[in-house]
Motif scaffolding. Sequence first.
Motif, PDB file in Angstrom:
ATOM      1  N   PHE A 226       0.845  -1.207   0.000  1.00 20.34           N
ATOM      2  CA  PHE A 226       0.000   0.000   0.000  1.00 20.34           C
ATOM      3  C   PHE A 226       0.871   1.244   0.000  1.00 20.34           C
ATOM      4  O   PHE A 226       1.881   1.311   0.699  1.00 20.34           O
ATOM      5  N   ILE A 235      -5.251   1.051   8.783  1.00 19.55           N
ATOM      6  CA  ILE A 235      -6.313   0.026   8.643  1.00 19.55           C
ATOM      7  C   ILE A 235      -5.724  -1.211   7.964  1.00 19.55           C
ATOM      8  O   ILE A 235      -5.940  -2.352   8.389  1.00 19.55           O
ATOM      9  N   GLU A 250       3.654   2.441   2.678  1.00 20.22           N
ATOM     10  CA  GLU A 250       4.451   3.673   2.521  1.00 20.22           C
ATOM     11  C   GLU A 250       3.479   4.834   2.622  1.00 20.22           C
ATOM     12  O   GLU A 250       2.515   4.906   1.853  1.00 20.22           O
ATOM     13  N   GLY A 253       4.508  12.290   4.790  1.00 19.17           N
ATOM     14  CA  GLY A 253       5.759  12.923   5.208  1.00 19.17           C
ATOM     15  C   GLY A 253       5.522  14.355   5.658  1.00 19.17           C
ATOM     16  O   GLY A 253       4.458  14.937   5.407  1.00 19.17           O
ATOM     17  N   CYS A 284       4.834  12.889  -1.874  1.00 15.24           N
ATOM     18  CA  CYS A 284       5.048  12.507  -0.475  1.00 15.24           C
ATOM     19  C   CYS A 284       6.400  13.011   0.011  1.00 15.24           C
ATOM     20  O   CYS A 284       6.599  13.185   1.207  1.00 15.24           O
ATOM     21  N   GLU A 377       0.811  16.918   7.667  1.00 17.05           N
ATOM     22  CA  GLU A 377       1.044  16.872   6.222  1.00 17.05           C
ATOM     23  C   GLU A 377      -0.109  17.606   5.537  1.00 17.05           C
ATOM     24  O   GLU A 377      -1.263  17.222   5.679  1.00 17.05           O
ATOM     25  N   PHE A 379      -0.019  18.446   2.040  1.00 11.37           N
ATOM     26  CA  PHE A 379      -0.094  17.950   0.667  1.00 11.37           C
ATOM     27  C   PHE A 379      -0.585  19.054  -0.271  1.00 11.37           C
ATOM     28  O   PHE A 379      -1.553  18.891  -1.018  1.00 11.37           O
TER      29      PHE A 379
HETATM   30  P1  NAD Z   1      -5.446   7.564   0.502  1.00 12.09           P
HETATM   31  O1  NAD Z   1      -4.861   6.841   1.656  1.00 12.09           O
HETATM   32  O2  NAD Z   1      -6.672   8.355   0.710  1.00 12.09           O
HETATM   33  O3  NAD Z   1      -5.796   6.536  -0.679  1.00 12.09           O
HETATM   34  C1  NAD Z   1      -4.845   5.614  -1.145  1.00 12.09           C
HETATM   35  C2  NAD Z   1      -5.548   4.376  -1.678  1.00 12.09           C
HETATM   36  O4  NAD Z   1      -6.210   3.690  -0.611  1.00 12.09           O
HETATM   37  C3  NAD Z   1      -6.625   4.667  -2.731  1.00 12.09           C
HETATM   38  O5  NAD Z   1      -6.507   3.732  -3.772  1.00 12.09           O
HETATM   39  C4  NAD Z   1      -7.923   4.445  -1.958  1.00 12.09           C
HETATM   40  O6  NAD Z   1      -8.989   4.065  -2.772  1.00 12.09           O
HETATM   41  C5  NAD Z   1      -7.518   3.314  -1.033  1.00 12.09           C
HETATM   42  N1  NAD Z   1      -8.363   3.166   0.155  1.00 12.09           N
HETATM   43  C6  NAD Z   1      -9.089   4.117   0.794  1.00 12.09           C
HETATM   44  N2  NAD Z   1      -9.728   3.577   1.856  1.00 12.09           N
HETATM   45  C7  NAD Z   1      -9.415   2.266   1.901  1.00 12.09           C
HETATM   46  C8  NAD Z   1      -9.743   1.189   2.773  1.00 12.09           C
HETATM   47  N3  NAD Z   1     -10.552   1.360   3.832  1.00 12.09           N
HETATM   48  N4  NAD Z   1      -9.210  -0.025   2.524  1.00 12.09           N
HETATM   49  C9  NAD Z   1      -8.371  -0.216   1.471  1.00 12.09           C
HETATM   50  N5  NAD Z   1      -8.031   0.770   0.610  1.00 12.09           N
HETATM   51  C10 NAD Z   1      -8.540   1.991   0.815  1.00 12.09           C
HETATM   52  O7  NAD Z   1      -4.254   8.471  -0.097  1.00 12.09           O
HETATM   53  P2  NAD Z   1      -4.304   9.560  -1.272  1.00 12.09           P
HETATM   54  O8  NAD Z   1      -5.070  10.750  -0.814  1.00 12.09           O
HETATM   55  O9  NAD Z   1      -4.703   8.912  -2.554  1.00 12.09           O
HETATM   56  O10 NAD Z   1      -2.745   9.945  -1.411  1.00 12.09           O
HETATM   57  C11 NAD Z   1      -2.113  10.908  -0.636  1.00 12.09           C
HETATM   58  C12 NAD Z   1      -1.272  10.276   0.462  1.00 12.09           C
HETATM   59  O11 NAD Z   1      -0.375   9.333  -0.101  1.00 12.09           O
HETATM   60  C13 NAD Z   1      -0.397  11.276   1.183  1.00 12.09           C
HETATM   61  O12 NAD Z   1      -0.441  11.029   2.575  1.00 12.09           O
HETATM   62  C14 NAD Z   1       0.989  10.998   0.642  1.00 12.09           C
HETATM   63  O13 NAD Z   1       2.064  11.378   1.476  1.00 12.09           O
HETATM   64  C15 NAD Z   1       0.922   9.529   0.431  1.00 12.09           C
HETATM   65  N6  NAD Z   1       1.957   9.065  -0.496  1.00 12.09           N
HETATM   66  C16 NAD Z   1       3.033   8.375   0.009  1.00 12.09           C
HETATM   67  C17 NAD Z   1       4.044   7.940  -0.832  1.00 12.09           C
HETATM   68  C18 NAD Z   1       5.224   7.165  -0.295  1.00 12.09           C
HETATM   69  O14 NAD Z   1       5.864   6.438  -1.061  1.00 12.09           O
HETATM   70  N7  NAD Z   1       5.539   7.283   0.989  1.00 12.09           N
HETATM   71  C19 NAD Z   1       3.967   8.206  -2.219  1.00 12.09           C
HETATM   72  C20 NAD Z   1       2.861   8.924  -2.684  1.00 12.09           C
HETATM   73  C21 NAD Z   1       1.864   9.344  -1.819  1.00 12.09           C
END
Ligand code: NAD
Length: 475
Positions: A226, A235, A250, A253, A284, A377, A379
Amino acid sequence: MSDPVRIAQFIGSSFVESREPGTFASLNPSDPADVVALAPRGAKEDAAKAVQAASQAFPTWRHMSGPARADALYQWASRIQDRHEELSQAIAREVGKPLGEARGEVSRCIAILRYFAGDAVRSVGEVIPALSDGPLQYSLRQPLGVVTLITPWNFPLAIPLWKAAPALAMGNTVVFKPAEQSPWCAQLLAETSIGLPDGAFNVVQGDGETVGTALIEDPGVKAVSFTGSIEVGTIIQKVSAARNVKCQTEMGGKNAAIVLKDADLPRAAGLVAAGAMRFAGQKCTATSRVIVEKAVYTEFVSVLVKAVESLPVGPASDPATAVGPVIEESAQHRLTRALENSPFEREHVSRATCPGYYVPPTVFGRVDPGSDLAQDELFGPVLAVLEAEDLDHAVEIGNATRFGLSTAVYTQDISSAMRFVDRIEAGLVRVNGDTTGVDPHAPFGGTKASSSGTREQGPVAKDFYSEWKTVQINP
Ligand code: NAD
């Protein structure tokens, strides 16, 4: 403006209708009147069918030779190369990533597939001398089975591929759940995957809570990788722990750059401005705090403001744009509220007068290290400037958040650089470079609450997608 693309599920290498008739729209963040795609809300049954297809494909794919799997990944890279500009334009249109950076993302995808194609051939074990004379003892890597990949929208092609490529190279099959904001990019990625054996790579689109939950709870899924927010990652960690399956998360930040008094200030300012504001701060690894040594605070802030002012704000499709819109209206509102409520002094606010979801690049000065602005964060294109007495104080402030993803120091002094590298708590550390990005063949990931501790990309990525078998053969 073209008609919205109809998005389907991609199961067993065919596009099929979702069991759930409801759809949601994906809008162009630079021009929300442009409806890019209509995507299914997704059903639990879609997820189950995809896991079934991946399970059926697993025995064939895992028993193909390493060189044959490598060849399939090289061919996938070539299909992406053939559609390079089309995919770049799609990223710019659907998630608002400025075109230059979108092109860079597509090139990164090709590099990732080529790198992990090599791993399909190179991932060997070791001969281990046995305690007694006679037996042949060795270790070998084995695939896990079906793996679920859940990703955010900000790197809609590269993040899925930096998970899928090592997963497939090791002999696993994949079910990929993209973010709701980037269904068209995911569908294009699915199209380029055609050529892999049927069912090796499947895509289930839809709502995270419905489809995501089904994909992490399905008994056929043997591991979950993830990338996204801490809230969702937590979760996923809990569900995976309860099922005793491998899990990699992952997450966010609050990346700090430290500017010391001996730094090349104009160079540091340019890198901090780019790290904070490009792609509207939606990486991120984006710089969201800059901690400046007291002796140069005022001088640095004045060059930083000029550097931020020089970054063109505009639509993502314009190759000159550095700062595009944010992803969606709710993000625009959330960021606008955070800017309005901040008690700190605005050192700079850029103009953003385009019709899309723009948030003006904003720099706040003399921010309190314990404040929400320095801890959460956001973003978005928002940078907090903090003051420190010296290097050790700057490192203390840098480490005083729950995150530990990426960081940078600007200095001409090798001893200061080495002290920083040793003491700063982050998975990615730069000296005189910006906090964003990492070469596609180098390990990527964070520490503390930013990650569950594994690393993606580079030579270590395969560790998550395989497990060791130790064998002893007696004569
Ligand atoms: P998000 O956590 O809202 O969504 C990510 C994914 O999780 C989506 O595909 C979403 O549909 C899914 N999801 C949502 N609820 C779920 C559940 N209950 N069970 C399973 N899957 C579920 O994140 P976002 O808003 O799309 O992205 C922004 C975040 O991602 C920021 O916090 C950013 O820092 C992080 N990010 C981290 C990295 C890294 O490599 N560390 C890279 C890019 C983005």
